[in-house]
Design a protein around this motif. Structure first.
Motif, mmCIF file in Angstrom:
data_model
loop_
_atom_site.group_PDB
_atom_site.id
_atom_site.type_symbol
_atom_site.label_atom_id
_atom_site.label_comp_id
_atom_site.label_asym_id
_atom_site.label_seq_id
_atom_site.Cartn_x
_atom_site.Cartn_y
_atom_site.Cartn_z
ATOM 1 N N LEU A 194 8.451 -0.098 1.840
ATOM 2 C CA LEU A 194 8.643 1.350 1.775
ATOM 3 C C LEU A 194 9.818 1.819 2.616
ATOM 4 O O LEU A 194 10.343 2.911 2.383
ATOM 5 C CB LEU A 194 7.356 2.056 2.226
ATOM 6 C CG LEU A 194 6.102 1.725 1.413
ATOM 7 C CD1 LEU A 194 4.924 2.532 1.923
ATOM 8 C CD2 LEU A 194 6.327 1.970 -0.070
ATOM 9 N N ASN A 195 10.248 1.024 3.591
ATOM 10 C CA ASN A 195 11.374 1.423 4.428
ATOM 11 C C ASN A 195 12.723 1.184 3.750
ATOM 12 O O ASN A 195 13.755 1.522 4.329
ATOM 13 C CB ASN A 195 11.340 0.680 5.758
ATOM 14 C CG ASN A 195 10.277 1.240 6.694
ATOM 15 O OD1 ASN A 195 9.794 2.359 6.500
ATOM 16 N ND2 ASN A 195 9.888 0.475 7.695
ATOM 17 N N GLU A 238 0.829 -1.196 0.000
ATOM 18 C CA GLU A 238 0.000 0.000 0.000
ATOM 19 C C GLU A 238 0.871 1.256 0.000
ATOM 20 O O GLU A 238 1.805 1.372 0.791
ATOM 21 C CB GLU A 238 -0.918 0.011 1.218
ATOM 22 C CG GLU A 238 -1.946 -1.107 1.227
ATOM 23 C CD GLU A 238 -2.947 -0.969 0.095
ATOM 24 O OE1 GLU A 238 -3.200 0.194 -0.327
ATOM 25 O OE2 GLU A 238 -3.461 -1.999 -0.378
ATOM 26 N N PRO A 239 0.589 2.225 -0.879
ATOM 27 C CA PRO A 239 1.392 3.454 -0.899
ATOM 28 C C PRO A 239 1.204 4.271 0.374
ATOM 29 O O PRO A 239 0.141 4.267 0.995
ATOM 30 C CB PRO A 239 0.861 4.208 -2.124
ATOM 31 C CG PRO A 239 0.133 3.175 -2.932
ATOM 32 C CD PRO A 239 -0.405 2.171 -1.956
ATOM 33 N N ASP A 240 2.264 4.965 0.752
ATOM 34 C CA ASP A 240 2.237 5.906 1.868
ATOM 35 C C ASP A 240 2.983 7.155 1.408
ATOM 36 O O ASP A 240 4.155 7.346 1.730
ATOM 37 C CB ASP A 240 2.900 5.292 3.103
ATOM 38 C CG ASP A 240 2.812 6.205 4.323
ATOM 39 O OD1 ASP A 240 2.008 7.158 4.294
ATOM 40 O OD2 ASP A 240 3.567 5.964 5.293
ATOM 41 N N PRO A 241 2.346 8.010 0.616
ATOM 42 C CA PRO A 241 3.054 9.083 -0.094
ATOM 43 C C PRO A 241 3.748 10.052 0.860
ATOM 44 O O PRO A 241 3.251 10.373 1.943
ATOM 45 C CB PRO A 241 1.940 9.783 -0.888
ATOM 46 C CG PRO A 241 0.815 8.806 -0.936
ATOM 47 C CD PRO A 241 0.905 8.013 0.335
ATOM 48 N N LEU A 242 4.917 10.514 0.410
ATOM 49 C CA LEU A 242 5.625 11.596 1.085
ATOM 50 C C LEU A 242 5.245 12.930 0.429
ATOM 51 O O LEU A 242 4.648 12.963 -0.646
ATOM 52 C CB LEU A 242 7.139 11.371 0.984
ATOM 53 C CG LEU A 242 7.667 10.045 1.544
ATOM 54 C CD1 LEU A 242 9.176 9.960 1.353
ATOM 55 C CD2 LEU A 242 7.313 9.887 3.015
ATOM 56 N N GLY A 278 6.149 6.268 -1.351
ATOM 57 C CA GLY A 278 6.505 6.317 0.060
ATOM 58 C C GLY A 278 7.967 6.067 0.338
ATOM 59 O O GLY A 278 8.373 6.060 1.507
ATOM 60 N N HIS A 279 8.793 5.870 -0.690
ATOM 61 C CA HIS A 279 10.230 5.659 -0.491
ATOM 62 C C HIS A 279 10.943 7.003 -0.356
ATOM 63 O O HIS A 279 10.664 7.935 -1.112
ATOM 64 C CB HIS A 279 10.831 4.907 -1.679
ATOM 65 C CG HIS A 279 10.298 3.522 -1.867
ATOM 66 N ND1 HIS A 279 10.768 2.442 -1.160
ATOM 67 C CD2 HIS A 279 9.338 3.039 -2.693
ATOM 68 C CE1 HIS A 279 10.124 1.350 -1.549
ATOM 69 N NE2 HIS A 279 9.246 1.682 -2.470
ATOM 70 N N ARG A 281 11.955 9.887 5.128
ATOM 71 C CA ARG A 281 10.720 9.192 5.488
ATOM 72 C C ARG A 281 10.572 9.218 7.009
ATOM 73 O O ARG A 281 11.460 8.747 7.737
ATOM 74 C CB ARG A 281 10.753 7.758 4.976
ATOM 75 C CG ARG A 281 9.528 6.944 5.382
ATOM 76 C CD ARG A 281 9.508 5.577 4.713
ATOM 77 N NE ARG A 281 8.419 4.775 5.227
ATOM 78 C CZ ARG A 281 7.143 4.882 4.857
ATOM 79 N NH1 ARG A 281 6.822 5.782 3.944
ATOM 80 N NH2 ARG A 281 6.211 4.118 5.362
#
Length: 510
Positions: free
Chosen positions: A269-270, A198-202, A293-294, A235
């Protein structure tokens, strides 16, 4: 005019002379008339032979004539073609084998020296070892009269101990191994390996006030309120207490579209992504990575110890260039795209060890508020990382090059080594290339990492935890030591160049 004879029977001489003159004049006139004749007025059969051959209609070349010419050319070239085909098995045995044995029963055989033979040899060796171990185990069980224990079964099944642990053993927290029900609940909680991430946008980059106009475009700078590009573009992550952490930086992102897309969408993503300055459409790659999210970094190419055998690429920082030229190249690199949290040194074993070369670069990076990551994978605090730590800049060092040998077994072995370093020292950083096998093994490894008592974190989260800051006296002593080491290296290089130099062609040498 009839000849008249004299009475004695002789021809009159005067009459003969007149006749000869008349005949000569008549022949001359005939020749002149022939030259004045127009050949177009004469019939074809009265024309000279040469003119008749010219006026004969030309016969068009038939298909047979073309085929005969093609046959002649084919016969001339056939020896060369046959020789080329005969050379294929010699120049490329595997291709020759496939060419002459396709579909035959010998097609599964191998050609000496090919990759297939190597793989089959490894498979046979592994099978022999497994058969020998199994026979030894059966013999031991037969002597003792007991069957295999749960520990032996778990040891024979590759990967089971990673999932459920060794029966009767305890994990790193001191608790017993999970039961099947607990294991099912753990898998349900963490999800499946095939589940999409799942994306976690920055936040979109660039942010206002964190860049300025340079010679080659916009370059990062510290904001008026003290906000650094590192703080703005990293992040967000809070380190867990009393838990080993490991970070991975994937380099070479952007050089291949398919690999880049796979790394952005399939990796956790981490895992931080380092984008090559030589990639196409850098801004799009950075934007897509941050939208997923990267956190992204910029690769910093620097001169390695075996330069020019290993070439870091154009616009790389070199020891042979002046300080000003290297800073100009650094500014060009920094202007490649916005939104990166720091720089990852690529190669650079020689450039990063010379005080006169790396110090101006680290000072420039510190003024921009970026993180500096030593990507050599030596696990030792490099001179550049130490300078960054002394300047109070975010920094980290790579402990392991994960895919120096890009094979599944070697990558898995390096990842296991990275986990051991994290458990022993509390923090470990791995550097990897964006190979397809590396991306696939990283995804599988990260899915099982939490069960080993280690947490995967962004590399920005471990900033300043590997290299302690030196005091002023220690920093000055380190600087003097680096300068002395640099002078010795330059003197040794000059002596070697003088020894290898050929004598000039002079009268004394001739």
């Amino acid at each position: 005019m009839p000849f008249r004879k004299k009475k004695n029977g002789d021809i009159d001489g005067e009459m003969a002379d007149d006749l000869a003159d008349d005949l000569g004049e008549g022949m001359t006139d005939a020749d002149d008339d022939e030259e004045d004749v127009n050949l177009d007025d004469l019939p074809f059969n009265e024309l000279p032979i040469e003119e008749q051959s010219k006026r004969l209609p030309k016969r068009p070349k038939s298909r047979r004539s073309w085929l005969s010419k093609l046959l002649i050319i084919t016969l001339f070239l056939s020896p060369f073609g046959a020789t080329a085909v005969a050379m294929i098995p010699i120049l490329d045995p595997e291709t020759g084998w496939r060419l002459f044995h396709t579909g035959g029963p010998e097609s599964t055989m191998t050609v000496p020296g090919t990759e297939r033979e190597l793989q089959e040899e490894i498979a046979r060796g592994v099978q022999d070892v497994q058969d020998r171990d199994r026979a030894a185990q059966e013999a031991a069980n037969g002597e003792n009269g007991d069957g295999q224990s749960a520990e032996d079964i778990a040891g024979d099944l590759d990967g089971v101990s990673d999932l459920i642990g060794t029966p009767g053993a305890t994990d790193s927290t001191g608790d017993n191994a999970p039961t099947p029900e607990e294991l099912a609940a753990l898998i349900e909680e963490e999800g499946s390996l095939d589940d999409p991430i799942e994306p976690d946008p920055l936040r979109p980059a660039p942010l206002p006030g964190l860049d300025e106009e340079g010679s080659f475009g916009r370059v990062p700078r510290i904001g008026d309120d003290g906000t650094t590009p590192f703080d703005a573009y990293k992040r967000p992550f809070e380190l867990p207490e009393d838990t080993p952490v490991v970070a991975v930086v994937l380099t070479g992102v952007g050089l291949n579209d398919q690999r880049t897309e796979t790394a952005i969408n399939d990796l956790p993503l981490n895992i931080s992504l380092a984008i090559s300055p030589y990639a196409r459409d850098l801004q799009t790659v950075a934007r897509d990575a941050r939208a997923m999210g990267h956190e992204v970094f910029l690769e910093l190419p620097m001169e390695p110890a075996d330069f020019p055998l290993s070439d870091p690429g154009p616009r790389a920082l070199l020891t042979s260039l002046s300080e000003g030229e290297n800073l100009v190249r650094l500014e060009w690199l920094l202007a490649r795209f916005p939104g990166y949290a720091g720089l990852v040194s690529r190669q650079g074993s020689k450039f990063g060890s010379l005080d006169s070369a790396i110090r101006p670069v680290i000072e420039f990076i510190s003024r921009t508020g970026l993180m500096y990551i030593e990507g050599s994978g030596s696990g030792v605090a490099s001179y550049g990382a130490q300078l960054a730590a002394n300047a109070g800049s975010p920094n980290a060092i790579g402990n392991v090059i994960i895919d120096d040998t890009p094979s599944r077994r070697q990558i898995d072995r390096r990842l296991a080594e990275l986990v051991e370093i994290a458990k022993r020292e509390g923090v470990a950083v791995g550097i990897a290339q964006s190979y397809p096998v590396t991306i696939q093994r990283l995804r599988n490894w990260a899915f099982r990492l939490k069960r080993q008592g280690v947490v995967l974190v962004p590399v920005s989260a471990v900033s300043g935890q590997q290299v302690p800051e030196q005091s002023a006296d220690e920093a000055e002593a380190a600087r003097l030591e680096a300068e002395e080491r640099e002078r010795e290296a330059m003197a040794e290089q000059a002596a070697q160049e003088e020894e290898n130099a050929e004598p000039a062609n002079t009268i004394e040498n001739e």
